[in-house]
Design a protein around this motif. Sequence first.
Motif: not given
Length: 439
Positions: A247-259, A269-276, A280-284
């Motif tokens: 893929p041209a770039e890493p995938g976008v993790p699912p949104s954590l907006d569960t309301e 915020a930390a979970v979203e960072f780790l998912a992103a 990135v690491e999977a793409h590498r």
Amino acid sequence: MSDIHDETYDDADGTRAGTQSEERTFAALPPAHGRGFAQSWWGQAWLKALEDTALDLQQLKAGRRLARAGAVGAVSVRPGRITAVVKDRDGTPHRSDVLLQELGPEAWDRFLEMAIERAGHIAALLDRDMPPHLVEDSAAAGVELLPGIGDLEPECDCDAWDHCGHTAALCYQVARLLDEDPFVLLLMRGRGERMLLEELQARSASTAEVREAHEGVQEGGPEGVDAAEAYADGAILPPLPALPPLPAEPGVPPSLDTEAEPAAGLDVAAVEFLAAQAAVEAHRLLADALAPGHERQPIEAALSTAEDAVRLAAALPGNAVETRLATASERGRDGLDLAVRAWRYGGRAALHILEETWTPEDEALARARAALDAAWEEDERPRLRVTHNRWTVVGTDVQLRHGRDGRWWPYRKESGRWAPAGPATQDPATALAVAEGSE
């Protein structure tokens, strides 16, 4: 959880008049506060079909709120259609339907023939499971069990022309039902549990009779080959498929907006960072795996907790996460900042040069001295003081560090401690010029 009974529907309800069709009615589910709507992969595929189709994201959010609040009444499922009464936040009821195209007789024949060829598929269905290989084999046979983009067609008496909050709420509720029983989806596609299992049983019995007759004809023939021996013979295996493109770039993790409010102590915020960063690491890793000659490279050891903390901190996670990473790596903030600088110059190898000292053996030391002698003319060669694998230029704040792979790393003293000044090079003179240029 459900009742199964026969009813006759007319054409207005989406099935052929005069036919007997199974219908299942599921009692209203309790509110879904603090949990996702789909845990199974097929339930998530159902929601993806909804979320990829809906044009108004606000209506999806409204649907999630209604479903979480328990506003969806009893859900009726029959071939081609699901129906429920969904109440607005003010209590106003709306009849909502979602339509899904039924599979035709030929498609069901292909599905049944495919299923009886593999005992595992029948066992999975009897266990109310829908493993990915069952769906993949069905698709290969030309039968799409799971809905795709645009397959879920909404109808609601609120007169919305697209998915409204009511039909979205119904779909989210059905995802919860699918988690428990994938036969709900198969019923929507046109076959109820009773009918499907009866057809599978009949076809399985017929296939067994044919197999027994064939084995009787073959009696006394040559013996078969042991499965392990057959598999070991590479000549019988089909060719491997082509490698997937990168893929041209890493995938976008699912949104954590569960309301829904996060659990106590959970840093979203930390979970979203780790998912992103995981993406990135999977793409590498995939890029490395697809690179020519990768199969000949040694397998790298997994990063330690302290090393992985530096890798994550190098991705600029923000002060709060950096503080936690500094604690996890046992370096403190200043030590972590220094380690991050090294990591950006050369990853794990640069981190080892920063934090480890080693003494070259005689042969390695001789090669290092030869490289130093060849790097300058005799009258230009700097005076160097050696300590283990570190050569410090006498009277200055610059230093060269020698790696086990023969490369040279530039260092410079800052605020009383040695700090990396650039990436490694094979030429010590180039490394020294980098260190001096960082003044």
